[in-house]
Design a protein around this motif. Structure first.
Motif, PDB file in Angstrom:
ATOM      1  N   ASP A  36       0.832  -1.206   0.000  1.00  0.00           N
ATOM      2  CA  ASP A  36       0.000   0.000   0.000  1.00  0.00           C
ATOM      3  C   ASP A  36       0.869   1.259   0.000  1.00  0.00           C
ATOM      4  O   ASP A  36       0.557   2.239  -0.678  1.00  0.00           O
ATOM      5  N   LEU A  37       1.947   1.224   0.751  1.00  0.00           N
ATOM      6  CA  LEU A  37       2.855   2.371   0.797  1.00  0.00           C
ATOM      7  C   LEU A  37       3.519   2.593  -0.557  1.00  0.00           C
ATOM      8  O   LEU A  37       3.695   3.731  -0.998  1.00  0.00           O
ATOM      9  N   ARG A  38       3.880   1.502  -1.222  1.00  0.00           N
ATOM     10  CA  ARG A  38       4.490   1.622  -2.559  1.00  0.00           C
ATOM     11  C   ARG A  38       3.526   2.265  -3.540  1.00  0.00           C
ATOM     12  O   ARG A  38       3.902   3.134  -4.322  1.00  0.00           O
ATOM     13  N   ASN A  39       2.271   1.829  -3.505  1.00  0.00           N
ATOM     14  CA  ASN A  39       1.278   2.400  -4.418  1.00  0.00           C
ATOM     15  C   ASN A  39       1.053   3.882  -4.141  1.00  0.00           C
ATOM     16  O   ASN A  39       0.960   4.686  -5.069  1.00  0.00           O
ATOM     17  N   THR A  56       8.401   4.069 -12.656  1.00  0.00           N
ATOM     18  CA  THR A  56       8.313   2.628 -12.901  1.00  0.00           C
ATOM     19  C   THR A  56       9.602   1.936 -12.474  1.00  0.00           C
ATOM     20  O   THR A  56       9.558   0.872 -11.848  1.00  0.00           O
ATOM     21  N   CYS A  57      10.735   2.547 -12.781  1.00  0.00           N
ATOM     22  CA  CYS A  57      12.024   1.946 -12.398  1.00  0.00           C
ATOM     23  C   CYS A  57      12.180   1.862 -10.884  1.00  0.00           C
ATOM     24  O   CYS A  57      12.721   0.893 -10.363  1.00  0.00           O
ATOM     25  N   LEU A  58      11.702   2.879 -10.177  1.00  0.00           N
ATOM     26  CA  LEU A  58      11.807   2.872  -8.722  1.00  0.00           C
ATOM     27  C   LEU A  58      10.960   1.793  -8.079  1.00  0.00           C
ATOM     28  O   LEU A  58      11.279   1.298  -7.019  1.00  0.00           O
ATOM     29  N   HIS A  59       9.869   1.421  -8.733  1.00  0.00           N
ATOM     30  CA  HIS A  59       8.921   0.506  -8.119  1.00  0.00           C
ATOM     31  C   HIS A  59       8.941  -0.891  -8.711  1.00  0.00           C
ATOM     32  O   HIS A  59       7.981  -1.640  -8.598  1.00  0.00           O
ATOM     33  N   GLN A  60      10.074  -1.263  -9.312  1.00  0.00           N
ATOM     34  CA  GLN A  60      10.215  -2.634  -9.799  1.00  0.00           C
ATOM     35  C   GLN A  60      10.434  -3.571  -8.623  1.00  0.00           C
ATOM     36  O   GLN A  60      10.988  -3.194  -7.607  1.00  0.00           O
ATOM     37  N   ASN A  61      10.018  -4.797  -8.801  1.00  0.00           N
ATOM     38  CA  ASN A  61      10.313  -5.827  -7.789  1.00  0.00           C
ATOM     39  C   ASN A  61      11.649  -6.451  -8.158  1.00  0.00           C
ATOM     40  O   ASN A  61      11.707  -7.473  -8.815  1.00  0.00           O
ATOM     41  N   ASN A  62      12.729  -5.820  -7.724  1.00  0.00           N
ATOM     42  CA  ASN A  62      14.057  -6.304  -8.115  1.00  0.00           C
ATOM     43  C   ASN A  62      14.879  -6.751  -6.931  1.00  0.00           C
ATOM     44  O   ASN A  62      16.081  -6.734  -6.956  1.00  0.00           O
TER      45      ASN A  62
END
Length: 63
Positions: A36-39, A56-62
């Motif tokens: 929820d915080l990520r969104n 988008t790059c900041l919020h990748q699951n990497n």
């Protein structure tokens, strides 16, 4: 706009969630999931004019 990311060590992450859960409980706020915080973070970045590609790059699951 310069955007920095924060990666927490596992111990720091656990402490963050313990403290935030305690604060939420004291404030009468329901439990907040990390997702929820990520969104919310992504939405706020876009609202202030951040580039969609950077967001988008900041919020990748990497990890």
């Amino acid at each position: 706009m310069r955007i920095q990311t924060l990666f927490l060590h596992a111990k720091q992450e656990n402490r963050f969630f313990r403290v935030s859960n305690r604060a939420n409980k004291a404030a009468g706020v329901k439990k907040v999931r990390f997702h929820d915080l990520r969104n919310t973070h992504a939405t706020l970045l876009l609202e202030v004019g951040a580039d969609l590609k950077k967001c988008t790059c900041l919020h990748q699951n990497n990890w």
